[in-house]
Design a protein around this motif. Structure first.
Motif, PDB file in Angstrom:
ATOM      1  N   PHE A 289       3.073  -4.634   8.442  1.00  0.00           N
ATOM      2  CA  PHE A 289       2.424  -4.156   9.667  1.00  0.00           C
ATOM      3  C   PHE A 289       2.032  -5.377  10.474  1.00  0.00           C
ATOM      4  CE2 PHE A 289      -1.986  -5.175   8.488  1.00  0.00           C
ATOM      5  CZ  PHE A 289      -1.845  -5.364   7.118  1.00  0.00           C
TER       6      PHE A 289
ATOM      7  N   ARG B 282     -18.839  -5.759   3.810  1.00  0.00           N
ATOM      8  CA  ARG B 282     -17.667  -6.530   3.405  1.00  0.00           C
ATOM      9  C   ARG B 282     -18.088  -7.163   2.094  1.00  0.00           C
ATOM     10  NH1 ARG B 282     -13.471  -8.403   7.178  1.00  0.00           N
ATOM     11  NH2 ARG B 282     -13.133  -6.307   7.907  1.00  0.00           N
TER      12      ARG B 282
ATOM     13  N   ARG C  27      -1.585   0.856  14.547  1.00  0.00           N
ATOM     14  CA  ARG C  27      -2.620   1.896  14.736  1.00  0.00           C
ATOM     15  C   ARG C  27      -3.055   1.986  16.189  1.00  0.00           C
ATOM     16  NH1 ARG C  27      -6.233   1.518   9.382  1.00  0.00           N
ATOM     17  NH2 ARG C  27      -4.452   1.419   7.980  1.00  0.00           N
TER      18      ARG C  27
ATOM     19  N   ALA D 247      -9.706   3.227  10.940  1.00  0.00           N
ATOM     20  CA  ALA D 247     -10.088   1.883  11.382  1.00  0.00           C
ATOM     21  C   ALA D 247      -8.988   1.259  12.236  1.00  0.00           C
ATOM     22  CB  ALA D 247     -10.369   1.007  10.181  1.00  0.00           C
ATOM     23  N   ILE D 248      -9.369   0.876  13.442  1.00  0.00           N
ATOM     24  CA  ILE D 248      -8.416   0.187  14.309  1.00  0.00           C
ATOM     25  C   ILE D 248      -8.466  -1.309  13.994  1.00  0.00           C
ATOM     26  CG2 ILE D 248      -7.699  -0.187  16.700  1.00  0.00           C
ATOM     27  CD1 ILE D 248      -9.862   2.025  17.373  1.00  0.00           C
ATOM     28  N   GLY D 249      -9.639  -1.746  13.632  1.00  0.00           N
ATOM     29  CA  GLY D 249      -9.776  -3.165  13.326  1.00  0.00           C
ATOM     30  C   GLY D 249     -11.206  -3.476  12.955  1.00  0.00           C
TER      31      GLY D 249
ATOM     32  N   ALA E 113      -9.667  -8.659  13.059  1.00  0.00           N
ATOM     33  CA  ALA E 113      -8.254  -8.302  13.105  1.00  0.00           C
ATOM     34  C   ALA E 113      -8.119  -6.896  13.671  1.00  0.00           C
ATOM     35  CB  ALA E 113      -7.661  -8.343  11.698  1.00  0.00           C
ATOM     36  N   LEU E 114      -7.143  -6.703  14.552  1.00  0.00           N
ATOM     37  CA  LEU E 114      -6.817  -5.361  15.049  1.00  0.00           C
ATOM     38  C   LEU E 114      -5.430  -4.995  14.533  1.00  0.00           C
ATOM     39  CD1 LEU E 114      -7.805  -5.763  18.833  1.00  0.00           C
ATOM     40  CD2 LEU E 114      -9.203  -4.775  17.003  1.00  0.00           C
ATOM     41  N   GLY E 115      -5.271  -3.746  14.106  1.00  0.00           N
ATOM     42  CA  GLY E 115      -3.957  -3.288  13.642  1.00  0.00           C
ATOM     43  C   GLY E 115      -3.142  -2.795  14.826  1.00  0.00           C
TER      44      GLY E 115
ATOM     45  N   GLN F 248      -0.808  -7.448  13.054  1.00  0.00           N
ATOM     46  CA  GLN F 248      -2.202  -7.567  13.480  1.00  0.00           C
ATOM     47  C   GLN F 248      -2.320  -8.535  14.645  1.00  0.00           C
ATOM     48  OE1 GLN F 248      -4.523  -8.933  10.140  1.00  0.00           O
ATOM     49  NE2 GLN F 248      -4.993  -6.858   9.458  1.00  0.00           N
TER      50      GLN F 248
ATOM     51  N   GLY G  33       0.206   5.363  10.035  1.00  0.00           N
ATOM     52  CA  GLY G  33      -0.768   4.308  10.316  1.00  0.00           C
ATOM     53  C   GLY G  33      -0.987   3.347   9.158  1.00  0.00           C
ATOM     54  N   ARG G  34      -0.192   3.508   8.104  1.00  0.00           N
ATOM     55  CA  ARG G  34      -0.319   2.568   6.988  1.00  0.00           C
ATOM     56  C   ARG G  34       1.067   2.148   6.505  1.00  0.00           C
ATOM     57  NH1 ARG G  34      -2.306   4.553   1.599  1.00  0.00           N
ATOM     58  NH2 ARG G  34      -4.437   4.855   2.292  1.00  0.00           N
ATOM     59  N   GLN G  35       1.361   0.884   6.622  1.00  0.00           N
ATOM     60  CA  GLN G  35       2.694   0.387   6.294  1.00  0.00           C
ATOM     61  C   GLN G  35       2.595  -0.796   5.339  1.00  0.00           C
ATOM     62  OE1 GLN G  35       4.015   1.275  10.890  1.00  0.00           O
ATOM     63  NE2 GLN G  35       4.528  -0.713   9.994  1.00  0.00           N
TER      64      GLN G  35
ATOM     65  N   GLU H  65       0.860  -1.180   0.000  1.00  0.00           N
ATOM     66  CA  GLU H  65       0.000   0.000   0.000  1.00  0.00           C
ATOM     67  C   GLU H  65       0.893   1.224   0.000  1.00  0.00           C
ATOM     68  OE1 GLU H  65      -3.868  -0.155   2.051  1.00  0.00           O
ATOM     69  OE2 GLU H  65      -2.812  -1.431   3.469  1.00  0.00           O
TER      70      GLU H  65
HETATM   71  P1  AMP Z   1      -8.276  -5.489   7.418  1.00  0.00           P
HETATM   72  O1  AMP Z   1      -7.633  -6.856   7.443  1.00  0.00           O
HETATM   73  O2  AMP Z   1      -8.035  -4.749   6.141  1.00  0.00           O
HETATM   74  O3  AMP Z   1      -9.709  -5.498   7.873  1.00  0.00           O
HETATM   75  O4  AMP Z   1      -7.473  -4.644   8.492  1.00  0.00           O
HETATM   76  C1  AMP Z   1      -7.649  -4.799   9.866  1.00  0.00           C
HETATM   77  C2  AMP Z   1      -6.843  -3.739  10.573  1.00  0.00           C
HETATM   78  O5  AMP Z   1      -5.462  -3.921  10.289  1.00  0.00           O
HETATM   79  C3  AMP Z   1      -7.133  -2.329  10.106  1.00  0.00           C
HETATM   80  O6  AMP Z   1      -8.233  -1.810  10.777  1.00  0.00           O
HETATM   81  C4  AMP Z   1      -5.855  -1.619  10.476  1.00  0.00           C
HETATM   82  O7  AMP Z   1      -5.857  -1.287  11.860  1.00  0.00           O
HETATM   83  C5  AMP Z   1      -4.819  -2.669  10.237  1.00  0.00           C
HETATM   84  N1  AMP Z   1      -4.190  -2.469   8.919  1.00  0.00           N
HETATM   85  C6  AMP Z   1      -4.638  -2.882   7.728  1.00  0.00           C
HETATM   86  N2  AMP Z   1      -3.784  -2.536   6.741  1.00  0.00           N
HETATM   87  C7  AMP Z   1      -2.774  -1.877   7.332  1.00  0.00           C
HETATM   88  C8  AMP Z   1      -1.576  -1.256   6.865  1.00  0.00           C
HETATM   89  N3  AMP Z   1      -1.223  -1.274   5.581  1.00  0.00           N
HETATM   90  N4  AMP Z   1      -0.759  -0.661   7.767  1.00  0.00           N
HETATM   91  C9  AMP Z   1      -1.074  -0.646   9.076  1.00  0.00           C
HETATM   92  N5  AMP Z   1      -2.191  -1.223   9.587  1.00  0.00           N
HETATM   93  C10 AMP Z   1      -3.036  -1.819   8.727  1.00  0.00           C
END
Ligand code: AMP
Length: 429
Positions: free
Chosen positions: A128, A261, A313, A283-285, A308-310, A130, A123-125, A118
């Motif tokens: 990352f 979803r 973040r 979104a935290i998760g 899933a929780l990030g 989970q 907050g976006r890597q 990405e």
């Molecule tokens: P998802 O699997 O897309 O539903 O993501 C669940 C959680 O993972 C998100 O709410 C974020 O907290 C975290 N997350 C998703 N993608 C990233 C990203 N590229 N970098 C950091 N955290 C992420």
């Protein structure tokens, strides 16, 4: 590539340095403690899997599979992918090891690195981390309430206060078929004005248009029909029961009819934990029910729900909420004793003594070099070491050493071989 560039961490990846690690460890301890209270067991699956697993398990039409996966060709033409999320791997493991056949309800959690190409920003890597939990084998609303309550308790226990839980229902497949048709009918007259992405999604998966971030789509998406209005009686009753159970468990929530979803095997409950603090990355998760996923992956039909929780973040939010989780966390254990050897022969004895004390369970450090006594004392002070033990020629010859308590300056003499006595002094007895 220059050597200078090669010794920089890859874009979108981060080192977690020793002075940050306590925050991670504290969260990991929270995951461990709270999941145990709910009867979840830890599972660890590989960080790479067959590309096909994610293509089927996440969906070809998603951004993740479409453009964000780190995929490489292994020997023998096998296509492998670094996991972009954990559920597909966990469900794969459950099918492979017949976990649900052995035990009708399986509760699993995991934590680890995920990989998505990405555009990096706060907050976006690209790598990352989970925390994930999955409850497999129950199609009942109690499972939905349990998994959401688990997520909420983890966030609360981690110290997070400024978050909201959004919930929605995607209904059963009959409801979604009706809704999909209504959406396609609604978007079709507008589609020429919409983004290219949305045009592609119209026939393939119109639900995903609702996730569109494109400015061209925003107004049109706003007027789209709501899934909630298409739930049949069964789906509606089920959703009401989930809400009733959440209320019974004192888990506050907000209904969000826009939360979708967009994959076929997602059904009924969808939820997300959001904050307003991180701007766009709010979104935290999140998670949801995926009763069709096992079949999609070739397994015996098995209901499941997970989230899933990030972690990055969550840590950012905790820091921004300024409830300084660093201070609440236990500070790294201060060494019990720093053993100083003044000359080459004494250094050998210092190493041996430190080692003996470690075998007794004490945190004992040495210089691991040959610096001056002054430099070593400074080191002992810097690391908040409780005692210093100095060995020089005189100590070697007499067999007695002085243990100095750094905070008080108090000194006690001890036989260097008298481990029991040394242990007593270090334990403050
Ligand atoms: P998802 O699997 O897309 O539903 O993501 C669940 C959680 O993972 C998100 O709410 C974020 O907290 C975290 N997350 C998703 N993608 C990233 C990203 N590229 N970098 C950091 N955290 C992420």
């Amino acid at each position: 590539m220059t050597l200078q560039a090669a010794v920089q961490a890859v874009r979108g990846t981060h080192d977690i340095l020793p002075d940050e690690i306590q925050h991670w460890q504290r969260l990991e301890a929270t995951f461990r403690t709270i999941t145990a209270r709910f009867g979840f067991s830890e599972i660890r699956t590989p960080v790479f899997e067959h590309t096909e697993l994610f293509a089927r398990g996440i969906g070809e039409t998603t951004d993740i599979v479409g453009k964000e996966m780190y995929t490489f060709q292994d020997e023998g033409e096998t296509s492998l992918t670094l996991r972009p999320e954990a559920t597909a791997g966990i469900v794969r493991a459950a099918i492979q090891h017949t976990l649900v056949q052995q035990n009708p309800i399986v509760r699993l959690w995991t934590t680890g690195a995920m990989f998505r190409r990405e555009r990096p920003q706060k907050g976006r890597q690209r790598q990352f981390h989970q925390f994930n939990a999955e409850l497999l084998g129950s199609a009942e609303t109690e499972a939905d309430a349990e998994i959401i309550a688990l997520a909420a308790m983890i966030l609360q226990n981690a110290g997070l206060t400024q978050f909201e839980l959004h919930v929605n229902s995607l209904g059963n497949s009959a409801s979604r078929t009706q809704y999909r048709k209504a959406l396609t009918d609604y978007f079709r007259p507008h589609i020429d004005a919409m983004s290219e992405e949305s045009q592609k999604r119209l026939e393939r998966n119109p639900l995903r248009i609702l996730d569109s971030k494109s400015a061209a789509d925003a107004d049109i998406v706003k007027g789209a029909p709501l899934l909630t209005d298409f739930l049949d009686d069964e789906s509606r009753t089920r959703f009401e029961r989930v809400q009733m159970l959440l209320t019974a468990l004192d888990v506050p929530f907000v209904l969000n009819a826009r939360l979708v979803r967009g994959l076929d095997y997602y059904c009924h409950t969808a939820f997300e934990f959001v904050t307003t603090r991180l701007g766009a990355q709010n979104a935290i998760g999140g998670g949801g029910r995926y009763d069709g996923l096992f079949e999609q992956l070739g397994g015996v039909s098995t209901p499941g729900i997970g989230f899933a929780l990030g972690i990055e973040r969550l840590l950012l939010l905790l820091a921004e909420e300024n409830n300084d989780h660093g201070k609440q966390a236990e500070t790294a254990a201060a060494p019990d004793v720093y053993v100083i050897g003044l000359d080459a022969e004494s250094r050998t004895l210092a190493l041996k003594t430190a080692h003996r004390l470690r075998l007794q369970g004490f945190v004992a450090t040495t210089d691991a070099g040959a610096r001056s006594m002054k430099a070593q004392m400074r080191d002992a002070n810097r690391t908040n070491t409780r005692f210093v033990l100095i060995i020089g020629e005189a100590e070697r010859l007499s067999g007695n050493v002085i243990l100095k308590q750094m905070a008080t300056g108090e000194q006690q003499e001890c036989g260097i071989e008298d481990t029991a006595r040394l242990a007593e002094v270090l334990s403050g007895r």
